[in-house]
Design a protein around this motif. Structure first.
Motif, PDB file in Angstrom:
ATOM      1  N   ASP A  85      -1.179  -4.586  -0.904  1.00 35.49           N
ATOM      2  CA  ASP A  85      -2.206  -5.137  -0.023  1.00 35.49           C
ATOM      3  C   ASP A  85      -2.735  -3.989   0.829  1.00 35.49           C
ATOM      4  OD1 ASP A  85      -1.916  -7.903  -0.800  1.00 35.49           O
ATOM      5  OD2 ASP A  85      -0.047  -7.923   0.317  1.00 35.49           O
ATOM      6  N   ASP A  86      -3.975  -3.590   0.574  1.00 35.89           N
ATOM      7  CA  ASP A  86      -4.572  -2.440   1.256  1.00 35.89           C
ATOM      8  C   ASP A  86      -5.795  -2.889   2.041  1.00 35.89           C
ATOM      9  OD1 ASP A  86      -2.895  -0.228   0.128  1.00 35.89           O
ATOM     10  OD2 ASP A  86      -3.696  -1.020  -1.742  1.00 35.89           O
ATOM     11  N   TYR A  87      -5.860  -2.475   3.323  1.00 40.72           N
ATOM     12  CA  TYR A  87      -6.889  -2.985   4.215  1.00 40.72           C
ATOM     13  C   TYR A  87      -7.420  -1.863   5.106  1.00 40.72           C
ATOM     14  CZ  TYR A  87      -8.878  -5.758   8.091  1.00 40.72           C
ATOM     15  OH  TYR A  87      -9.693  -6.287   9.047  1.00 40.72           O
ATOM     16  N   ALA A  88      -8.749  -1.705   5.107  1.00 41.02           N
ATOM     17  CA  ALA A  88      -9.392  -0.730   5.997  1.00 41.02           C
ATOM     18  C   ALA A  88     -10.526  -1.432   6.736  1.00 41.02           C
ATOM     19  CB  ALA A  88      -9.929   0.456   5.209  1.00 41.02           C
ATOM     20  N   GLY A 112      -8.517   2.954  -1.235  1.00 40.56           N
ATOM     21  CA  GLY A 112      -8.095   3.377  -2.557  1.00 40.56           C
ATOM     22  C   GLY A 112      -6.753   2.745  -2.879  1.00 40.56           C
ATOM     23  N   SER A 113      -6.633   2.146  -4.048  1.00 37.16           N
ATOM     24  CA  SER A 113      -5.396   1.444  -4.404  1.00 37.16           C
ATOM     25  C   SER A 113      -5.053   1.707  -5.866  1.00 37.16           C
ATOM     26  CB  SER A 113      -5.563  -0.064  -4.175  1.00 37.16           C
ATOM     27  OG  SER A 113      -4.393  -0.774  -4.529  1.00 37.16           O
ATOM     28  N   THR A 128      17.841 -13.802 -22.046  1.00 37.77           N
ATOM     29  CA  THR A 128      17.966 -15.168 -22.559  1.00 37.77           C
ATOM     30  C   THR A 128      16.941 -16.130 -21.958  1.00 37.77           C
ATOM     31  OG1 THR A 128      19.648 -15.671 -20.878  1.00 37.77           O
ATOM     32  CG2 THR A 128      20.424 -14.877 -23.027  1.00 37.77           C
ATOM     33  N   HIS A 129      16.092 -15.633 -21.040  1.00 35.59           N
ATOM     34  CA  HIS A 129      15.054 -16.515 -20.499  1.00 35.59           C
ATOM     35  C   HIS A 129      13.715 -15.767 -20.405  1.00 35.59           C
ATOM     36  CE1 HIS A 129      13.325 -19.735 -17.824  1.00 35.59           C
ATOM     37  NE2 HIS A 129      13.983 -20.455 -18.729  1.00 35.59           N
ATOM     38  N   ASP A 130      13.297 -15.300 -19.218  1.00 43.11           N
ATOM     39  CA  ASP A 130      11.946 -14.764 -19.042  1.00 43.11           C
ATOM     40  C   ASP A 130      11.932 -13.261 -18.776  1.00 43.11           C
ATOM     41  OD1 ASP A 130      10.878 -17.314 -19.262  1.00 43.11           O
ATOM     42  OD2 ASP A 130      10.833 -17.646 -17.088  1.00 43.11           O
ATOM     43  N   ILE A 131      10.841 -12.637 -19.238  1.00 38.14           N
ATOM     44  CA  ILE A 131      10.490 -11.269 -18.847  1.00 38.14           C
ATOM     45  C   ILE A 131       9.081 -11.312 -18.269  1.00 38.14           C
ATOM     46  CG2 ILE A 131       9.952  -8.936 -19.640  1.00 38.14           C
ATOM     47  CD1 ILE A 131      12.114  -9.244 -21.744  1.00 38.14           C
ATOM     48  N   GLN A 132       8.925 -10.739 -17.060  1.00 36.40           N
ATOM     49  CA  GLN A 132       7.619 -10.640 -16.419  1.00 36.40           C
ATOM     50  C   GLN A 132       7.378  -9.208 -15.970  1.00 36.40           C
ATOM     51  OE1 GLN A 132       7.110 -13.472 -13.254  1.00 36.40           O
ATOM     52  NE2 GLN A 132       7.343 -15.250 -14.590  1.00 36.40           N
ATOM     53  N   VAL A 133       6.239  -8.676 -16.377  1.00 33.67           N
ATOM     54  CA  VAL A 133       5.817  -7.343 -15.961  1.00 33.67           C
ATOM     55  C   VAL A 133       4.429  -7.519 -15.346  1.00 33.67           C
ATOM     56  CG1 VAL A 133       5.429  -4.956 -16.676  1.00 33.67           C
ATOM     57  CG2 VAL A 133       7.105  -6.370 -17.895  1.00 33.67           C
ATOM     58  N   LYS A 134       4.352  -7.449 -14.013  1.00 33.56           N
ATOM     59  CA  LYS A 134       3.107  -7.810 -13.327  1.00 33.56           C
ATOM     60  C   LYS A 134       2.729  -6.763 -12.285  1.00 33.56           C
ATOM     61  CE  LYS A 134       3.437 -12.846 -13.847  1.00 33.56           C
ATOM     62  NZ  LYS A 134       3.391 -14.161 -13.146  1.00 33.56           N
ATOM     63  N   ALA A 135       1.435  -6.440 -12.261  1.00 30.38           N
ATOM     64  CA  ALA A 135       0.864  -5.549 -11.247  1.00 30.38           C
ATOM     65  C   ALA A 135      -0.277  -6.279 -10.557  1.00 30.38           C
ATOM     66  CB  ALA A 135       0.360  -4.263 -11.885  1.00 30.38           C
ATOM     67  N   GLU A 136      -0.303  -6.196  -9.230  1.00 31.32           N
ATOM     68  CA  GLU A 136      -1.334  -6.904  -8.464  1.00 31.32           C
ATOM     69  C   GLU A 136      -1.820  -6.038  -7.301  1.00 31.32           C
ATOM     70  OE1 GLU A 136      -1.685 -10.791  -5.508  1.00 31.32           O
ATOM     71  OE2 GLU A 136      -0.275 -10.858  -7.182  1.00 31.32           O
ATOM     72  N   SER A 137      -3.140  -5.935  -7.180  1.00 33.61           N
ATOM     73  CA  SER A 137      -3.750  -5.185  -6.082  1.00 33.61           C
ATOM     74  C   SER A 137      -4.717  -6.099  -5.340  1.00 33.61           C
ATOM     75  CB  SER A 137      -4.496  -3.962  -6.613  1.00 33.61           C
ATOM     76  OG  SER A 137      -5.162  -3.286  -5.556  1.00 33.61           O
ATOM     77  N   ASN A 138      -4.623  -6.058  -3.985  1.00 32.43           N
ATOM     78  CA  ASN A 138      -5.476  -6.883  -3.137  1.00 32.43           C
ATOM     79  C   ASN A 138      -6.130  -6.005  -2.060  1.00 32.43           C
ATOM     80  OD1 ASN A 138      -4.515  -9.522  -4.300  1.00 32.43           O
ATOM     81  ND2 ASN A 138      -2.588  -8.815  -3.420  1.00 32.43           N
ATOM     82  N   PRO A 139      -7.175  -5.246  -2.423  1.00 36.68           N
ATOM     83  CA  PRO A 139      -7.818  -4.360  -1.448  1.00 36.68           C
ATOM     84  C   PRO A 139      -8.964  -5.062  -0.703  1.00 36.68           C
ATOM     85  CG  PRO A 139      -8.630  -3.877  -3.647  1.00 36.68           C
ATOM     86  CD  PRO A 139      -7.645  -5.014  -3.790  1.00 36.68           C
TER      87      PRO A 139
END
Length: 289
Positions: A85-88, A112-113, A128-139
Motif C-alpha cells: 500500500d503506497d500513498y503520496a 512507485g510500486s 494436500t490442500h491449497d497453494i496460493q501465489v499472490k501479488a497485490e499493489s494498491n498505489p
C-alpha cells in the motif's frame, strides 16, 4: 516562498531460501509494506509588490517481494503473498495581495510500486490442500494546488501533478513441479488511483490566472508460469492478472477585473500492460471432479 518535500522508500523481501525443505501444516511467506509520504506548504505575500510561491514534492518508491525457493516435504497449505500500500499526497496554497500581486504554486505527488511473488526455479512442491501465489499493489497519488491573488495587477498560476508507476508480478519459475490436491492459484492484482486538482483565482483591474492538472498511471501487471514447469491441482487451477485503474484530474481558473482572463487544462492518462501466460513446454492439469 515555501517549499516542502517528503519521501518514503522501503524495500521488503520475505523468502524461504533454496536448499530448504519444510514440513508443516500451513506454510506462509508474507511480505506486507506501507509507504506513506505527505507534505503541505503555504505561501503568503503582502505588499506594494507582492510575489508568492509554494512548492511541494512527495515521493514513495517501495519494493515488496515474497518468494519460496525451497522444497516441501509434507504440508497442507502453502501461501506466498506480497501486498504493498503506497500513498503520496502533496498539498500547497499560495496567496498574494498588493498593488501588484503574483503567485505560483506547485504540488507534485509520485508513487512507485514494485510487488513480486513467486515459487522459484526447479521447485518440487506438493501440498494436500491449497497453494496460493499472490501479488497485490494498491498505489494512490493525490496532489492539490490552490492559489489566490488580489491587486491592481493580479497574476497567478496553480500546477498539480500526480503520477503512479507500478509493476506487479506473480509467477512459478522454470522447471518446477507444483501440486495442490485442491486449488492452485497464481494471481497479480493492481488497484491504482490518482486524484489531482489545481485551482487558481485572481482579482484586480487586470486579472490573469491559470490552473493546470495532470494525472498519469503507468503499469505492468503479469502472472505466468516459466518454461518446462508442471502444475497440477485437484480442483481449480488459475493463472490470472487484474488491473483496476482510476485517474481523476480537475482544474479551475477564475479571474475578476476590468480586464480579466483565465486558462485551465486538465489531463489524465492510463497506460497498462496486463498479461497472463505460460512459457514453452508447460503442463497445466486440473483434475476437478
Amino acid at each position: 516562498g515555501a517549499f516542502a518535500s517528503a519521501t518514503s522508500s522501503a524495500n521488503l523481501d520475505s523468502f524461504v531460501s533454496s536448499g530448504a525443505t519444510l514440513n508443516a501444516d500451513d506454510i506462509s511467506v508474507l511480505a506486507k509494506s506501507y509507504n506513506k509520504a505527505t507534505a503541505a506548504s503555504a505561501g503568503l505575500s503582502v505588499g506594494l509588490l507582492s510575489l508568492g510561491a509554494a512548492v511541494v514534492v512527495t515521493n514513495t518508491d517501495g519494493v515488496t517481494k515474497a518468494h519460496y525457493d525451497g522444497n516441501i516435504g509434507n504440508a497442507t497449505n502453502l501461501t506466498v503473498n506480497a501486498i504493498a500500500d503506497d500513498y503520496a499526497q502533496a498539498d500547497t496554497t499560495a496567496l498574494a495581495g498588493g498593488l501588484v500581486a503574483a503567485s505560483v504554486n506547485s504540488a507534485n505527488a509520485n508513487v512507485g510500486s514494485t510487488v513480486t511473488t513467486y515459487i522459484g526455479d526447479n521447485a518440487d512442491i506438493a501440498v494436500t490442500h491449497d497453494i496460493q501465489v499472490k501479488a497485490e499493489s494498491n498505489p494512490l497519488a493525490k496532489a492539490t494546488a490552490n492559489g489566490m491573488n488580489l491587486g491592481a495587477l493580479a497574476v497567478g498560476a496553480s500546477v498539480a501533478d500526480g503520477e503512479v508507476t507500478a509493476t506487479v508480478k506473480s509467477f512459478v519459475g522454470s522447471n518446477a513441479l507444483v501440486t495442490a490436491d485442491h486449488d492452485l492459484i497464481v494471481n497479480a492484482t493492481l488497484n491504482a488511483d490518482t486524484h489531482v486538482e489545481a485551482n487558481s483565482s485572481a482579482g484586480g483591474l487586470l486579472g490573469a490566472t491559470g490552473g493546470w492538472s495532470t494525472s498519469g498511471i503507468n503499469s505492468n501487471v503479469s502472472a505466468f508460469v516459466g518454461d518446462n514447469s508442471e502444475l497440477t491441482s485437484g480442483n481449480d487451477l488459475s493463472v490470472t492478472s487484474n488491473s483496476n485503474n482510476s485517474g481523476d484530474s480537475e482544474s479551475s481558473a477564475k479571474a475578476y477585473g476590468v480586464v480579466a482572463g483565465g486558462l485551465t487544462k486538465a489531463d489524465s492518462s492510463v497506460t497498462t500492460v496486463n498479461n497472463a501466460y505460460t512459457g514453452t513446454g508447460v503442463t497445466l492439469l486440473a483434475t476437478a471432479g
